[in-house]
Scaffold this motif. Sequence first.
Motif, PDB file in Angstrom:
ATOM      1  N   TYR A 140      -1.208   9.834 -10.855  1.00 46.89           N
ATOM      2  CA  TYR A 140      -2.143   8.556 -10.339  1.00 46.89           C
ATOM      3  C   TYR A 140      -1.531   7.335  -9.766  1.00 46.89           C
ATOM      4  O   TYR A 140      -0.985   6.529  -8.444  1.00 46.89           O
ATOM      5  N   ARG A 141      -0.869   6.664 -10.536  1.00 41.84           N
ATOM      6  CA  ARG A 141       0.366   5.813 -10.533  1.00 41.84           C
ATOM      7  C   ARG A 141       1.422   6.104  -9.412  1.00 41.84           C
ATOM      8  O   ARG A 141       2.084   5.174  -8.421  1.00 41.84           O
ATOM      9  N   ASP A 142       2.089   7.424 -10.419  1.00 39.25           N
ATOM     10  CA  ASP A 142       3.186   7.675  -9.390  1.00 39.25           C
ATOM     11  C   ASP A 142       2.911   8.199  -8.090  1.00 39.25           C
ATOM     12  O   ASP A 142       4.054   7.467  -7.292  1.00 39.25           O
ATOM     13  N   ALA A 143       2.129   8.634  -7.736  1.00 40.09           N
ATOM     14  CA  ALA A 143       1.340   9.298  -6.381  1.00 40.09           C
ATOM     15  C   ALA A 143       1.592   7.677  -5.592  1.00 40.09           C
ATOM     16  O   ALA A 143       1.591   7.569  -4.330  1.00 40.09           O
ATOM     17  N   ASP A 163       3.787   6.398  -2.939  1.00 39.03           N
ATOM     18  CA  ASP A 163       3.686   5.733  -0.457  1.00 39.03           C
ATOM     19  C   ASP A 163       3.598   4.973  -0.843  1.00 39.03           C
ATOM     20  O   ASP A 163       3.010   3.964   0.460  1.00 39.03           O
ATOM     21  N   GLY A 164       4.390   4.074  -1.997  1.00 37.99           N
ATOM     22  CA  GLY A 164       3.684   2.603  -1.715  1.00 37.99           C
ATOM     23  C   GLY A 164       2.869   1.571  -1.655  1.00 37.99           C
ATOM     24  O   GLY A 164       2.802   0.516  -1.291  1.00 37.99           O
ATOM     25  N   ILE A 165       1.755   1.987  -2.226  1.00 36.81           N
ATOM     26  CA  ILE A 165       0.502   1.766  -2.041  1.00 36.81           C
ATOM     27  C   ILE A 165       0.299   0.996  -3.660  1.00 36.81           C
ATOM     28  O   ILE A 165       0.249   0.766  -4.802  1.00 36.81           O
ATOM     29  N   PRO A 166      -0.462  -0.679  -3.193  1.00 38.00           N
ATOM     30  CA  PRO A 166       0.204  -1.446  -4.069  1.00 38.00           C
ATOM     31  C   PRO A 166      -1.580  -0.893  -5.569  1.00 38.00           C
ATOM     32  O   PRO A 166      -2.809  -0.822  -4.300  1.00 38.00           O
ATOM     33  N   CYS A 221       5.065  -2.604 -14.677  1.00 37.98           N
ATOM     34  CA  CYS A 221       4.911  -2.664 -15.807  1.00 37.98           C
ATOM     35  C   CYS A 221       3.891  -1.352 -15.184  1.00 37.98           C
ATOM     36  O   CYS A 221       3.647  -0.810 -16.076  1.00 37.98           O
ATOM     37  N   GLY A 222       4.544  -0.963 -14.418  1.00 40.27           N
ATOM     38  CA  GLY A 222       4.289   0.394 -13.583  1.00 40.27           C
ATOM     39  C   GLY A 222       3.450   0.311 -12.332  1.00 40.27           C
ATOM     40  O   GLY A 222       2.546   1.852 -11.900  1.00 40.27           O
ATOM     41  N   ASN A 223       3.269  -0.797 -11.757  1.00 37.41           N
ATOM     42  CA  ASN A 223       2.470  -0.239 -10.775  1.00 37.41           C
ATOM     43  C   ASN A 223       3.279  -1.902  -9.426  1.00 37.41           C
ATOM     44  O   ASN A 223       3.670  -2.809  -9.314  1.00 37.41           O
ATOM     45  N   LEU A 224       2.827  -1.572  -8.375  1.00 38.18           N
ATOM     46  CA  LEU A 224       3.471  -2.577  -6.893  1.00 38.18           C
ATOM     47  C   LEU A 224       1.733  -3.537  -6.780  1.00 38.18           C
ATOM     48  O   LEU A 224       0.030  -3.113  -7.286  1.00 38.18           O
ATOM     49  N   VAL A 225       2.032  -5.023  -6.522  1.00 32.93           N
ATOM     50  CA  VAL A 225       1.219  -5.995  -6.772  1.00 32.93           C
ATOM     51  C   VAL A 225       1.062  -6.346  -4.583  1.00 32.93           C
ATOM     52  O   VAL A 225       1.908  -7.198  -4.925  1.00 32.93           O
ATOM     53  N   GLN A 226       0.366  -6.394  -4.199  1.00 37.49           N
ATOM     54  CA  GLN A 226       0.374  -7.364  -2.776  1.00 37.49           C
ATOM     55  C   GLN A 226      -0.216  -8.554  -2.872  1.00 37.49           C
ATOM     56  O   GLN A 226      -1.463  -8.783  -3.220  1.00 37.49           O
TER      57      GLN A 226
END
Length: 131
Positions: A66-69, A73-76, A118-123
């Motif tokens: 889930y997080r890799d996808a 795709d650059g989705i936060p 920590c494995g995430n994109l944040v907007q």
Amino acid sequence: MRINLVSVFVDDQRAALAFYTDVLGFEKKHDIPLGEASWLTVVSPEAPDGPELLLEPAGHPAVKPYRDALGEDGIPLVQFAVDDVEAEHARLTALGVVFTQPPTDVGMVMMAVLDDTCGNLVQLVSPKSVA
């Protein structure tokens, strides 16, 4: 009905706590040991009794794909409101935070996207002044 708690999956709870408190500026609310992990939440210092962000261990098998996808795709995974995206970008960049998208005018808001380490994109978003 109101939002009380949301989760963000993290690779390492202690590293996430340091990033979300020392870098982003949230405050630790709960740190309750639960075996190898903890019920670990942070809150905004502007709303200490408001919604909590659970720094949830990313151990479930569904989390990685889930997080890799999302990352590919650059989705936060999560979005935080700030008063001034450009000022936060400057402050956080000075602290070594990596942004995958610099402050960008998208109409009604300014936004930027950072890597939370920590494995995430944040907007980050802030409303634009209406002239």
